[in-house]
Design a protein around this motif. Structure first.
Motif, PDB file in Angstrom:
ATOM      1  N   LYS A 105       0.821  -1.212   0.000  1.00 37.38           N
ATOM      2  CA  LYS A 105       0.000   0.000   0.000  1.00 37.38           C
ATOM      3  C   LYS A 105       0.852   1.258   0.000  1.00 37.38           C
ATOM      4  O   LYS A 105       0.365   2.344  -0.361  1.00 37.38           O
ATOM      5  CB  LYS A 105      -0.932  -0.005   1.205  1.00 37.38           C
ATOM      6  CG  LYS A 105      -0.217   0.032   2.558  1.00 37.38           C
ATOM      7  CD  LYS A 105      -1.217  -0.006   3.700  1.00 37.38           C
ATOM      8  CE  LYS A 105      -0.514   0.053   5.058  1.00 37.38           C
ATOM      9  NZ  LYS A 105      -1.483   0.015   6.178  1.00 37.38           N
ATOM     10  N   GLU A 106       2.134   1.117   0.326  1.00 37.59           N
ATOM     11  CA  GLU A 106       3.041   2.269   0.322  1.00 37.59           C
ATOM     12  C   GLU A 106       3.266   2.828  -1.073  1.00 37.59           C
ATOM     13  O   GLU A 106       3.847   3.904  -1.230  1.00 37.59           O
ATOM     14  CB  GLU A 106       4.392   1.865   0.936  1.00 37.59           C
ATOM     15  CG  GLU A 106       4.370   1.721   2.455  1.00 37.59           C
ATOM     16  CD  GLU A 106       3.823   0.390   2.927  1.00 37.59           C
ATOM     17  OE1 GLU A 106       3.712   0.196   4.154  1.00 37.59           O
ATOM     18  OE2 GLU A 106       3.496  -0.477   2.062  1.00 37.59           O
ATOM     19  N   ILE A 107       2.765   2.129  -2.100  1.00 36.19           N
ATOM     20  CA  ILE A 107       2.883   2.634  -3.470  1.00 36.19           C
ATOM     21  C   ILE A 107       2.270   4.028  -3.588  1.00 36.19           C
ATOM     22  O   ILE A 107       2.690   4.847  -4.407  1.00 36.19           O
ATOM     23  CB  ILE A 107       2.192   1.664  -4.467  1.00 36.19           C
ATOM     24  CG1 ILE A 107       2.530   2.014  -5.908  1.00 36.19           C
ATOM     25  CG2 ILE A 107       0.696   1.637  -4.267  1.00 36.19           C
ATOM     26  CD1 ILE A 107       3.922   1.668  -6.323  1.00 36.19           C
ATOM     27  N   GLY A 108       1.302   4.302  -2.733  1.00 32.98           N
ATOM     28  CA  GLY A 108       0.627   5.599  -2.766  1.00 32.98           C
ATOM     29  C   GLY A 108       1.511   6.772  -2.383  1.00 32.98           C
ATOM     30  O   GLY A 108       1.138   7.926  -2.583  1.00 32.98           O
ATOM     31  N   GLU A 119      -3.282 -10.568  -7.628  1.00 36.52           N
ATOM     32  CA  GLU A 119      -4.714 -10.842  -7.614  1.00 36.52           C
ATOM     33  C   GLU A 119      -5.516  -9.598  -7.272  1.00 36.52           C
ATOM     34  O   GLU A 119      -6.737  -9.578  -7.439  1.00 36.52           O
ATOM     35  CB  GLU A 119      -5.027 -11.955  -6.615  1.00 36.52           C
ATOM     36  CG  GLU A 119      -4.390 -13.293  -6.992  1.00 36.52           C
ATOM     37  CD  GLU A 119      -4.782 -14.411  -6.052  1.00 36.52           C
ATOM     38  OE1 GLU A 119      -5.559 -14.141  -5.096  1.00 36.52           O
ATOM     39  OE2 GLU A 119      -4.339 -15.550  -6.259  1.00 36.52           O
ATOM     40  N   SER A 120      -4.830  -8.577  -6.792  1.00 33.51           N
ATOM     41  CA  SER A 120      -5.500  -7.318  -6.461  1.00 33.51           C
ATOM     42  C   SER A 120      -4.481  -6.185  -6.491  1.00 33.51           C
ATOM     43  O   SER A 120      -3.270  -6.416  -6.471  1.00 33.51           O
ATOM     44  CB  SER A 120      -6.163  -7.385  -5.082  1.00 33.51           C
ATOM     45  OG  SER A 120      -5.175  -7.555  -4.070  1.00 33.51           O
ATOM     46  N   ILE A 121      -5.004  -4.971  -6.555  1.00 31.98           N
ATOM     47  CA  ILE A 121      -4.199  -3.756  -6.530  1.00 31.98           C
ATOM     48  C   ILE A 121      -4.679  -2.923  -5.344  1.00 31.98           C
ATOM     49  O   ILE A 121      -5.890  -2.770  -5.148  1.00 31.98           O
ATOM     50  CB  ILE A 121      -4.365  -2.951  -7.833  1.00 31.98           C
ATOM     51  CG1 ILE A 121      -3.933  -3.797  -9.038  1.00 31.98           C
ATOM     52  CG2 ILE A 121      -3.554  -1.662  -7.797  1.00 31.98           C
ATOM     53  CD1 ILE A 121      -2.470  -4.160  -9.039  1.00 31.98           C
ATOM     54  N   PRO A 122      -3.780  -2.393  -4.534  1.00 29.88           N
ATOM     55  CA  PRO A 122      -4.220  -1.650  -3.342  1.00 29.88           C
ATOM     56  C   PRO A 122      -4.961  -0.357  -3.686  1.00 29.88           C
ATOM     57  O   PRO A 122      -4.717   0.255  -4.727  1.00 29.88           O
ATOM     58  CB  PRO A 122      -2.897  -1.360  -2.613  1.00 29.88           C
ATOM     59  CG  PRO A 122      -1.864  -1.357  -3.684  1.00 29.88           C
ATOM     60  CD  PRO A 122      -2.300  -2.418  -4.658  1.00 29.88           C
ATOM     61  N   GLU A 123      -5.855   0.026  -2.790  1.00 29.58           N
ATOM     62  CA  GLU A 123      -6.626   1.258  -2.971  1.00 29.58           C
ATOM     63  C   GLU A 123      -5.716   2.469  -3.131  1.00 29.58           C
ATOM     64  O   GLU A 123      -6.048   3.443  -3.811  1.00 29.58           O
ATOM     65  CB  GLU A 123      -7.540   1.481  -1.761  1.00 29.58           C
ATOM     66  CG  GLU A 123      -8.513   0.351  -1.464  1.00 29.58           C
ATOM     67  CD  GLU A 123      -9.691   0.338  -2.412  1.00 29.58           C
ATOM     68  OE1 GLU A 123      -9.898   1.356  -3.107  1.00 29.58           O
ATOM     69  OE2 GLU A 123     -10.382  -0.695  -2.473  1.00 29.58           O
ATOM     70  N   GLU A 124      -4.556   2.404  -2.503  1.00 29.71           N
ATOM     71  CA  GLU A 124      -3.649   3.554  -2.474  1.00 29.71           C
ATOM     72  C   GLU A 124      -3.129   3.944  -3.854  1.00 29.71           C
ATOM     73  O   GLU A 124      -2.604   5.048  -4.035  1.00 29.71           O
ATOM     74  CB  GLU A 124      -2.460   3.255  -1.553  1.00 29.71           C
ATOM     75  CG  GLU A 124      -2.791   3.291  -0.063  1.00 29.71           C
ATOM     76  CD  GLU A 124      -3.549   2.070   0.418  1.00 29.71           C
ATOM     77  OE1 GLU A 124      -4.017   2.089   1.583  1.00 29.71           O
ATOM     78  OE2 GLU A 124      -3.695   1.093  -0.354  1.00 29.71           O
ATOM     79  N   ILE A 125      -3.310   3.094  -4.848  1.00 31.53           N
ATOM     80  CA  ILE A 125      -2.844   3.451  -6.188  1.00 31.53           C
ATOM     81  C   ILE A 125      -3.615   4.656  -6.728  1.00 31.53           C
ATOM     82  O   ILE A 125      -3.129   5.389  -7.588  1.00 31.53           O
ATOM     83  CB  ILE A 125      -2.975   2.252  -7.159  1.00 31.53           C
ATOM     84  CG1 ILE A 125      -2.071   2.471  -8.379  1.00 31.53           C
ATOM     85  CG2 ILE A 125      -4.408   2.020  -7.565  1.00 31.53           C
ATOM     86  CD1 ILE A 125      -1.993   1.268  -9.287  1.00 31.53           C
ATOM     87  N   SER A 126      -4.813   4.868  -6.189  1.00 25.45           N
ATOM     88  CA  SER A 126      -5.628   6.002  -6.631  1.00 25.45           C
ATOM     89  C   SER A 126      -5.038   7.345  -6.212  1.00 25.45           C
ATOM     90  O   SER A 126      -5.493   8.392  -6.665  1.00 25.45           O
ATOM     91  CB  SER A 126      -7.053   5.876  -6.077  1.00 25.45           C
ATOM     92  OG  SER A 126      -7.045   5.907  -4.663  1.00 25.45           O
ATOM     93  N   CYS A 127      -4.001   7.308  -5.363  1.00 32.15           N
ATOM     94  CA  CYS A 127      -3.333   8.542  -4.932  1.00 32.15           C
ATOM     95  C   CYS A 127      -2.299   9.026  -5.951  1.00 32.15           C
ATOM     96  O   CYS A 127      -1.777  10.139  -5.824  1.00 32.15           O
ATOM     97  CB  CYS A 127      -2.637   8.328  -3.591  1.00 32.15           C
ATOM     98  SG  CYS A 127      -3.739   7.905  -2.224  1.00 32.15           S
TER      99      CYS A 127
END
Length: 219
Positions: free
Chosen positions: A31-34, A50-58
Motif C-alpha cells: 500500500k506504500e505505493i501511494g 490478484e489485487s491492486i491496493p486502494e492507495e494506487i488512486s493517490c
C-alpha cells in the motif's frame, strides 16, 4: 520499502518479463505505493497479482499503467481518480466485465483488455469518446456491443476479433477513422459468428459496414 521513500521517482518497472535481472514475481503491491506522488509510469505486468491496493488512486500524476499478465478480476475503488492516465494495459487477466471506473478516465487514449473473460462492455464506454483512439478487446466472450459504442469516433485502432459477436451496432459505420479498410487485420473482427453484417462485409472495412446498414434500412 526503501523504494517508496524516493518521492521524486517518475518511472517504476517491476516486470520480470521486461527486466531480466528480476528473478521473482510479485504476489502483491504494498500500500506504500501511494507515497510515490511523482510517479508517471508504473509497469507491473507478468507477476502474480490478484489485487491492486486502494492507495494506487493517490498517484494523480500517473500517465501509463501496465497490469497485463496477472490474475486480476477487479480494480480498486477510486481508480477513476487517475485523471491523467492516458495508457492502460489489462491484457491476460481474469476480468469478466470492463470496470466502469475505467470509463471515467477522461484522458485515456489507449486501452488493452485482450484475453480476458469479458462478456459485457458497459454503456459507459461512450464516456471515452473524446480521448480514446486505441481499444483492444481481442479474445474475450463479448456477445453484444452497447449502443454508445458508435460514439467512439476518435478510434483509429479497434480489435474485436475472437469474440461471440453476432451483430454490430447499427451506427457502427460512424467510426470512420478506423483503419480496417486500409489495413486489414485478423484481430479486427475475425473469429466472430457475425450475421449482421456478415463477415465478408465487415472485412471490407467501415464504409462497407455503413453501406450495409444503410441499404438494410432502406429495404
Amino acid at each position: 520499502m526503501e523504494i517508496f521513500r524516493l518521492s521524486d521517482l517518475e518511472s517504476l518497472f517491476l516486470s520480470p518479463e521486461r527486466e531480466s535481472c528480476l528473478s521473482y514475481k510479485l504476489p502483491y503491491v504494498p500500500k506504500e505505493i501511494g507515497k510515490l506522488q511523482s510517479l508517471q509510469t508504473l509497469v507491473l505486468d507478468t507477476n502474480e497479482l490478484e489485487s491492486i491496493p486502494e492507495e494506487i488512486s493517490c498517484l494523480k500524476q500517473l500517465k501509463a499503467l501496465t497490469l497485463s499478465n496477472n490474475c486480476l478480476t477487479e480494480l480498486p475503488n477510486g481508480f477513476s481518480n487517475l485523471e491523467n492516465l492516458t495508457s492502460l494495459h489489462l491484457a491476460n487477466n481474469r476480468f469478466c466485465s470492463l470496470p466502469v471506473s475505467v470509463c471515467h478516465l477522461s484522458n485515456l487514449g489507449f486501452l488493452d483488455i485482450t484475453d480476458n473473460d469479458l462478456d459485457l462492455v458497459p454503456e459507459e464506454i461512450g464516456m471515452l469518446a473524446e480521448s480514446l483512439h486505441t481499444l483492444l478487446l481481442f479474445m474475450n466472450k463479448i456477445e453484444k456491443l452497447p449502443s454508445s459504442f458508435s460514439t467512439l469516433t476518435n478510434l483509429t485502432c479497434l480489435w474485436l476479433g475472437e469474440n461471440c459477436l453476432k451483430e454490430l451496432p447499427r451506427d457502427f459505420g460512424e467510426l470512420f477513422r478506423l483503419d480496417w479498410g486500409s489495413r486489414p487485420c485478423s484481430s479486427n473482427i475475425a473469429g466472430n459468428p457475425l450475421v449482421r453484417p456478415p463477415m465478408d462485409v465487415c472485412q471490407l472495412g467501415v464504409y462497407a459496414i455503413r453501406k450495409y446498414f444503410h441499404e438494410d434500412m432502406e429495404a
